[in-house]
Structures are given as structure tokens and as C-alpha cells.
Design a protein around this motif. Structure first.
Motif, mmCIF file in Angstrom:
data_model
loop_
_atom_site.group_PDB
_atom_site.id
_atom_site.type_symbol
_atom_site.label_atom_id
_atom_site.label_comp_id
_atom_site.label_asym_id
_atom_site.label_seq_id
_atom_site.Cartn_x
_atom_site.Cartn_y
_atom_site.Cartn_z
ATOM 1 N N ALA A 244 5.669 -3.195 -23.041
ATOM 2 C CA ALA A 244 5.929 -2.453 -21.802
ATOM 3 C C ALA A 244 4.647 -2.289 -20.978
ATOM 4 O O ALA A 244 4.675 -2.402 -19.751
ATOM 5 C CB ALA A 244 6.519 -1.084 -22.133
ATOM 6 N N ILE A 245 3.507 -2.050 -21.653
ATOM 7 C CA ILE A 245 2.227 -1.909 -20.945
ATOM 8 C C ILE A 245 1.855 -3.235 -20.273
ATOM 9 O O ILE A 245 1.395 -3.268 -19.128
ATOM 10 C CB ILE A 245 1.108 -1.429 -21.900
ATOM 11 C CG1 ILE A 245 1.448 -0.029 -22.431
ATOM 12 C CG2 ILE A 245 -0.252 -1.418 -21.192
ATOM 13 C CD1 ILE A 245 0.551 0.447 -23.565
ATOM 14 N N ALA A 246 2.095 -4.339 -20.991
ATOM 15 C CA ALA A 246 1.799 -5.675 -20.427
ATOM 16 C C ALA A 246 2.694 -5.956 -19.213
ATOM 17 O O ALA A 246 2.238 -6.523 -18.207
ATOM 18 C CB ALA A 246 1.996 -6.746 -21.488
ATOM 19 N N LYS A 247 3.957 -5.535 -19.297
ATOM 20 C CA LYS A 247 4.877 -5.729 -18.168
ATOM 21 C C LYS A 247 4.492 -4.834 -16.981
ATOM 22 O O LYS A 247 4.657 -5.226 -15.820
ATOM 23 C CB LYS A 247 6.326 -5.422 -18.594
ATOM 24 C CG LYS A 247 6.996 -6.538 -19.355
ATOM 25 C CD LYS A 247 7.319 -7.722 -18.444
ATOM 26 C CE LYS A 247 8.124 -8.779 -19.172
ATOM 27 N NZ LYS A 247 8.326 -9.984 -18.325
ATOM 28 N N PHE A 248 3.981 -3.625 -17.270
ATOM 29 C CA PHE A 248 3.487 -2.733 -16.207
ATOM 30 C C PHE A 248 2.357 -3.425 -15.455
ATOM 31 O O PHE A 248 2.314 -3.422 -14.210
ATOM 32 C CB PHE A 248 2.997 -1.421 -16.836
ATOM 33 C CG PHE A 248 2.612 -0.355 -15.836
ATOM 34 C CD1 PHE A 248 3.489 0.660 -15.504
ATOM 35 C CD2 PHE A 248 1.352 -0.361 -15.242
ATOM 36 C CE1 PHE A 248 3.141 1.655 -14.598
ATOM 37 C CE2 PHE A 248 0.993 0.625 -14.332
ATOM 38 C CZ PHE A 248 1.889 1.626 -14.004
ATOM 39 N N ALA A 249 1.440 -4.048 -16.230
ATOM 40 C CA ALA A 249 0.314 -4.764 -15.625
ATOM 41 C C ALA A 249 0.816 -5.935 -14.778
ATOM 42 O O ALA A 249 0.342 -6.163 -13.652
ATOM 43 C CB ALA A 249 -0.621 -5.267 -16.718
ATOM 44 N N GLU A 250 1.806 -6.641 -15.299
ATOM 45 C CA GLU A 250 2.373 -7.787 -14.568
ATOM 46 C C GLU A 250 3.067 -7.330 -13.281
ATOM 47 O O GLU A 250 3.015 -8.023 -12.253
ATOM 48 C CB GLU A 250 3.373 -8.501 -15.482
ATOM 49 C CG GLU A 250 3.852 -9.835 -14.945
ATOM 50 C CD GLU A 250 4.923 -10.445 -15.849
ATOM 51 O OE1 GLU A 250 5.997 -10.808 -15.309
ATOM 52 O OE2 GLU A 250 4.692 -10.539 -17.073
ATOM 53 N N SER A 251 3.683 -6.155 -13.339
ATOM 54 C CA SER A 251 4.382 -5.627 -12.151
ATOM 55 C C SER A 251 3.415 -5.333 -11.006
ATOM 56 O O SER A 251 3.802 -5.377 -9.836
ATOM 57 C CB SER A 251 5.148 -4.342 -12.505
ATOM 58 O OG SER A 251 6.107 -4.597 -13.487
ATOM 59 N N LEU A 252 2.157 -5.011 -11.336
ATOM 60 C CA LEU A 252 1.167 -4.728 -10.295
ATOM 61 C C LEU A 252 0.879 -5.953 -9.419
ATOM 62 O O LEU A 252 0.366 -5.830 -8.311
ATOM 63 C CB LEU A 252 -0.141 -4.221 -10.926
ATOM 64 C CG LEU A 252 -0.118 -2.751 -11.380
ATOM 65 C CD1 LEU A 252 -1.238 -2.475 -12.368
ATOM 66 C CD2 LEU A 252 -0.223 -1.820 -10.194
ATOM 67 N N GLU A 253 1.230 -7.131 -9.941
ATOM 68 C CA GLU A 253 1.037 -8.366 -9.148
ATOM 69 C C GLU A 253 1.980 -8.424 -7.950
ATOM 70 O O GLU A 253 1.829 -9.281 -7.079
ATOM 71 C CB GLU A 253 1.276 -9.602 -10.024
ATOM 72 C CG GLU A 253 0.284 -9.781 -11.168
ATOM 73 C CD GLU A 253 0.694 -10.909 -12.105
ATOM 74 O OE1 GLU A 253 1.658 -11.651 -11.763
ATOM 75 O OE2 GLU A 253 0.083 -11.055 -13.171
ATOM 76 N N CYS A 254 2.959 -7.497 -7.890
ATOM 77 C CA CYS A 254 3.947 -7.547 -6.811
ATOM 78 C C CYS A 254 3.296 -7.394 -5.436
ATOM 79 O O CYS A 254 3.790 -7.937 -4.446
ATOM 80 C CB CYS A 254 5.024 -6.481 -7.004
ATOM 81 S SG CYS A 254 4.410 -4.790 -6.812
ATOM 82 N N VAL A 255 2.173 -6.646 -5.354
ATOM 83 C CA VAL A 255 1.533 -6.411 -4.050
ATOM 84 C C VAL A 255 0.882 -7.679 -3.518
ATOM 85 O O VAL A 255 1.221 -8.140 -2.420
ATOM 86 C CB VAL A 255 0.539 -5.232 -4.126
ATOM 87 C CG1 VAL A 255 -0.221 -5.094 -2.809
ATOM 88 C CG2 VAL A 255 1.290 -3.939 -4.430
ATOM 89 N N PRO A 256 -0.069 -8.329 -4.270
ATOM 90 C CA PRO A 256 -0.621 -9.587 -3.746
ATOM 91 C C PRO A 256 0.444 -10.678 -3.580
ATOM 92 O O PRO A 256 0.355 -11.497 -2.668
ATOM 93 C CB PRO A 256 -1.678 -9.992 -4.777
ATOM 94 C CG PRO A 256 -1.436 -9.151 -5.968
ATOM 95 C CD PRO A 256 -0.749 -7.923 -5.507
ATOM 96 N N ARG A 257 1.485 -10.635 -4.443
ATOM 97 C CA ARG A 257 2.563 -11.636 -4.332
ATOM 98 C C ARG A 257 3.315 -11.458 -3.006
ATOM 99 O O ARG A 257 3.608 -12.421 -2.302
ATOM 100 C CB ARG A 257 3.511 -11.479 -5.518
ATOM 101 C CG ARG A 257 4.457 -12.661 -5.733
ATOM 102 C CD ARG A 257 5.306 -12.430 -6.973
ATOM 103 N NE ARG A 257 4.536 -12.496 -8.194
ATOM 104 C CZ ARG A 257 4.203 -13.636 -8.804
ATOM 105 N NH1 ARG A 257 4.576 -14.801 -8.301
ATOM 106 N NH2 ARG A 257 3.503 -13.626 -9.917
ATOM 107 N N ALA A 258 3.610 -10.193 -2.661
ATOM 108 C CA ALA A 258 4.327 -9.918 -1.405
ATOM 109 C C ALA A 258 3.447 -10.265 -0.202
ATOM 110 O O ALA A 258 3.934 -10.823 0.785
ATOM 111 C CB ALA A 258 4.729 -8.450 -1.351
#
Length: 543
Positions: A436-450
């Protein structure tokens, strides 16, 4: 013959027509899908290259904007889980006033990642525990990433640079000009000791000309003319009445028997003398301007002209209160002779014309004033509404800086740095929460991705470049949205700075919203009440 469907024990207790959903498939995945769809709506509006949305609300008013708070507010979301995200957005709007799109997009990304984990076999409590641990660690790491701070809150040049990022996300291309206007308005009314009040920066939208003819007026501007013949007063005292300027009606009814014309004349003459005496006593107290909260009687206007008193009528009680704050006056509930303390003071009150619109301006020429007004010019109402929202974000960013003057690098730099550190942090856990912590970190990529998607750039290529740069120790490396390709640049050198409080509250509220949605395992909907819906108690006078 129709097959009888047995009801559950809970449904037997409730009215016919009640609905119930439970379990992962019926409740959790449905909620996640609703939140993901909501995040998709605003994701394409993130950043300076964000697209506008055209929203027509229930009153058929048209909104063309990329401001997430306005879009979500006018959509009137009904889904109970999606409403959790809306509430988080509203809290971000109240707490900081900016970063609302980040909250929605990040919460949507967290829930999307949670669905993958749930399908892998993790239980919702394990995902929730991981997310809470990751959020706690992210909020601990965020202060270390602070790249600079505002040294002097009263320096207009420094403030202009500080709020430019917030303004450019709404008005890309006009951010330099608008940031200067906002900085000048905010610094000019910043009190010495009291907290900064965003309501003290007013906006007046006047159709015509272009955005670069907008200006800041120290004082207040009202889109209306004056009532009498007097159109300007200098260094004047002002009496403010929250009631109509007319003879007060008596509380008890009386009957007057008039027998002839002379008695009729003397009766009306008595009323006139009484009104003249009231106006004269106001003038003798030194008042040069009267501001009325209601209609102005013709007879009262006649006597005001006679005694050279300027009359302004304001129908909004909110405008009346703000004007009292601007000129240090007290609004009197009935027409009486004001005391010296009740009277306000203004350096210049005059009737002017901006474009073809008559405006009454209460201008303070001394350096420190309580209220400043940004006069916006534009070719259409929609453009001016969008500029007003950009100004609102800039003013709220200034308020956040008065509370905490720190900055973190923008352009997706802080999100990638947090993601990199959280991925390493996840490896220190032996239990299932590490996923879950790794997925939280991956979710932060949503900003540069957007940001990349909105600029028409390959997101995967950009994110790999950002990770490589941050691995080399370039903590401030962010997306260069002006080059048209997946290039990176130093966000701090480019002046792309996010307010620390915006990021702090954004991470906290988005995680709380996602965790609240994941905690739901059952949806129980009672049967809707029949009949017409109750009216909302809205105050239509509110700005």
C-alpha cells in the motif's frame, strides 16, 4: 407467476423501495469507480496547459473555467462516495483556497491504486493502514523539501514571484500582470498585527477594453451612480444608514382629521420641516456624504442637494458592511443625527465612468487602507469571471504565506521526490502494508503525468526522466511545460514554487478522503420521500 425474491433481515426492517449494497463488488468497487470518474473530470484541467470545462448549472448559467472548485460545485455531485471527495475539496478551499484540483486528482489516483491492491487479495484495513503510514511519512518528509521562504511579506516584488505559480495555473500568459496587481492589493491592506482577511480584497468587473487595463483602487468601487446632483467630495466625512433615507414611520397608527386646505398645507409642511431638520443636523455634524441602505425619498434628496450633501444608495447589506470597514464608519439602523465616532472618513468620493459604466469610487489616498478593489476589464463576462477566480487563488495564496512563508518546488518536482523516498521507505516494512505504501508513492506520479498529458507530451518518458534526475540528487527537477517535449528543468530557478501549506493540506485531505471511501463496506439507501423537494435556504444577496 413471478418468482418470489426473499428479502434480507435488514430489508424487512425498512420501507419497501430501500436499497442495500454490500461487499467488495457491490459497495467498494462501485464507490472507487464513481470517485475515479470524478477525478477524470478535473484531471485534464490541472496545470497551466489545463483545458477549460463548459458547465451549465441548474439555473442555466454558463461557466467556462478550469477551476476545479467551481466545476465540482456547479456539477452538484449526488453520489455519496464521490461527495466525500467533494467535501475534501471544500475543506482545501476553506483552509488554503488553492490546490483543489490536486486533492481530487490525487484522491482519485489513491483509490484507483487501492482497487488494484484489493483485487490482488489485500483487505481494505491493510490498504488503509498502509496509506495512513505513507501519508504520515510524506508529511514528515515535506518540510525537508522546502526550497525557500518568503523573507519580507511587505515586499511587492517578492510577493509577486511567490503567487505567480498559483495565478498561472488559471491565467497562463497573464500571470505576470495579474500577480503584480494582486501583490499590490494585498500588501497595501496588510494590517500590522491582525490576521489578513481575504474579504478585504474586493473585485469589480467592468465590461469592455482588455485585461491589461485592469487596475487596483485603494478603497471601494461600486457599479452604480449617485442619487443627487452632487457628484464628488474631497476629504469628507460619511454618514452610513442601513435604512431608507426617509421620514421614519411611527409604530402606532394615528388618525388626523383635516377640515380645510390650510390644515392640509400645514400638515405636509410639518413633515417637510421635520425632514429638513434631520438632514440639516446631519450636515451640522460635518457629514458631506450620506450612504443609504434603502430607497432615498425625493423630499430627502431635495434637502440633501440644498445642503450640498452627496447621496449614494447601496442595496447590498454586505457592501454596506465592507464600506463601513473601509471608511471606519458605523452603520446606523435609523435616520438620526450621528455622533462623531459614527462618521467615517474618506479622502475622495466621486462619480466616474469606466468604459460606458458609471461607477462611484470611495478612494483612500493614504498609504494604509482597510479595503482594496481590483477593477477587472474584459471583453466577456465569462473571461472576467475566470480572472476573478485567478485573483481569488492569488489572494488565498498570499494569506497562506502570512501563516507559513515556506515553498516547495512545483512542476511535479516535489511529488516525484516524495514518491522516490516513499518507495525506499516501503521496503523497510515486512508486512502487507509495504504494498500500500508503494502504491501511495506510485499515486503521487499522477501530478506530473497529468501535466504531461495536458501539454501533449509522453507521460511515461517524462516520469522516467524525472526519476533519473532525482536519483542523481537534483531535488528540484520538474517538468518544463514550455518546450513542447518531455524535457525537465530546475523548478526553483524557473520560479515555479508551490506554497508549502497547499501541498501539506492537499496530501492530508486527499488521503483522508480516500481512506474514508475505503472504510465503507455497505451502502444502505432509504426510500426517497415523495412530494416536492424542500427549498434550499440560500442567501441570494451573498456575493
Amino acid at each position: 407467476m413471478a418468482l418470489h425474491v426473499p428479502q434480507s433481515n435488514l430489508q424487512r426492517m425498512m420501507k419497501d423501495g430501500a436499497k442495500m449494497f454490500n461487499g467488495l463488488e457491490e459497495a467498494v468497487y462501485r464507490n472507487i469507480e464513481a470517485c475515479r470518474q470524478l477525478a477524470k473530470v478535473t484531471q485534464s484541467s490541472l496545470g497551466p496547459n489545463g483545458m477549460n470545462k463548459m458547465v451549465v448549472n441548474h439555473l442555466e448559467k454558463l461557466f467556462v473555467t478550469n477551476d476545479a472548485a467551481t466545476i465540482i460545485k456547479e456539477l452538484e455531485v449526488e453520489h455519496p462516495a464521490a461527495k466525500m471527495l467533494v467535501l475534501a475539496l471544500q475543506m482545501q478551499e476553506q483552509e488554503v483556497g488553492d490546490g483543489t484540483n490536486f486533492v481530487i486528482v490525487f484522491a482519485g489516483a489513491l483509490l484507483s491504486a487501492a482497487e488494484d491492491l484489493l483485487r490482488m487479495g489485500l483487505s481494505p484495513p491493510e490498504v488503509i493502514q498502509g496509506y495512513e503510514l505513507a501519508c504520515k511519512k510524506a508529511l514528515e518528509l515535506l518540510p525537508e523539501m522546502s526550497c525557500s521562504k518568503l523573507t519580507n511579506i511587505r515586499d511587492e516584488k517578492e510577493v509577486t514571484k511567490a503567487i505567480k505559480t498559483a495565478v498561472s495555473s488559471k491565467q497562463y500568459g497573464n500571470e505576470d500582470f495579474l500577480s503584480e496587481l494582486i501583490a499590490h492589493a494585498c500588501v497595501s491592506i496588510l494590517p500590522e498585527k491582525a490576521t489578513f482577511n481575504v474579504d478585504n480584497v474586493r473585485v469589480a468587473k467592468i465590461l469592455g477594453s482588455g485585461i491589461h487595463n485592469s487596475e487596483v483602487v485603494q478603497g471601494m468601487v461600486f457599479k452604480k451612480g449617485v442619487e443627487g446632483d452632487i457628484t464628488s467630495k474631497k476629504d469628507c466625512k460619511i454618514a452610513v444608514f442601513s435604512c431608507p433615507l426617509d421620514l421614519m414611520q411611527t409604530e402606532t397608527k394615528g388618525t388626523v382629521l383635516i377640515k380645510n386646505a390650510e390644515e392640509l398645507k400645514s400638515f405636509s409642511k410639518g413633515e417637510e420641516d421635520l425632514l429638513e431638520m434631520q438632514i440639516k443636523s446631519i450636515k451640522e455634524k460635518g457629514a458631506d456624504v450620506i450612504v443609504s441602505g434603502g430607497k432615498v425619498a425625493d423630499m430627502a434628496l431635495h434637502f440633501c442637494n440644498k445642503y450640498q450633501i452627496m447621496v449614494v444608495r447601496l442595496t447590498s447589506k454586505w457592501d454596506l458592511r465592507r464600506l463601513c470597514r473601509a471608511i471606519s464608519a458605523t452603520a446606523l439602523p435609523k435616520v438620526t443625527t450621528p455622533t462623531t465616532e459614527d462618521l467615517g472618513h474618506c479622502d475622495l468620493v466621486y462619480l466616474s465612468e469606466i468604459g460606458e459604466t458609471p461607477v462611484t469610487i470611495f478612494k483612500q489616498e493614504r498609504e494604509e487602507t482597510a479595503v482594496a478593489t481590483v477593477v477587472i476589464r474584459g471583453s466577456t463576462e465569462n473571461i472576467m469571471d475566470d480572472i476573478e477566480r485567478a485573483i481569488d487563488d492569488g489572494v488565498n495564496s498570499f494569506k497562506a504565506l502570512t501563516r507559513d512563508p515556506r515553498f516547495v518546488p512545483g512542476a511535479g518536482a516535489s511529488e516525484i521526490e516524495l514518491a522516490r523516498k516513499l518507495t525506499s521507505h516501503a521496503e523497510t516494512f515486512a508486512g502487507l502494508e509495504q504494498y500500500a505504501i508503494a502504491k501511495f508513492a506510485e499515486s503521487l506520479e499522477c501530478v506530473p503525468r497529468a501535466l504531461a498529458d495536458n501539454a501533449g507530451v509522453k507521460a511515461t518518458e517524462l516520469i522516467s526522466k524525472l526519476y533519473a534526475a532525482h536519483q542523481e540528487g537534483k531535488m528540484n527537477a520538474g517538468f518544463d511545460n514550455e518546450c513542447g517535449s518531455a524535457d525537465i528543468k530546475d523548478a526553483v530557478e524557473a520560479g515555479i514554487l508551490d506554497v508549502y501549506l497547499t501541498k501539506h493540506w492537499g496530501l492530508k485531505l486527499a488521503t483522508d478522503a480516500a481512506v474514508t471511501v475505503l472504510r465503507v463496506d455497505q451502502i444502505i439507501m432509504a426510500k426517497q420521500a415523495g412530494g416536492p423537494k424542500a427549498k434550499e435556504n440560500r442567501d441570494w444577496d451573498e456575493d
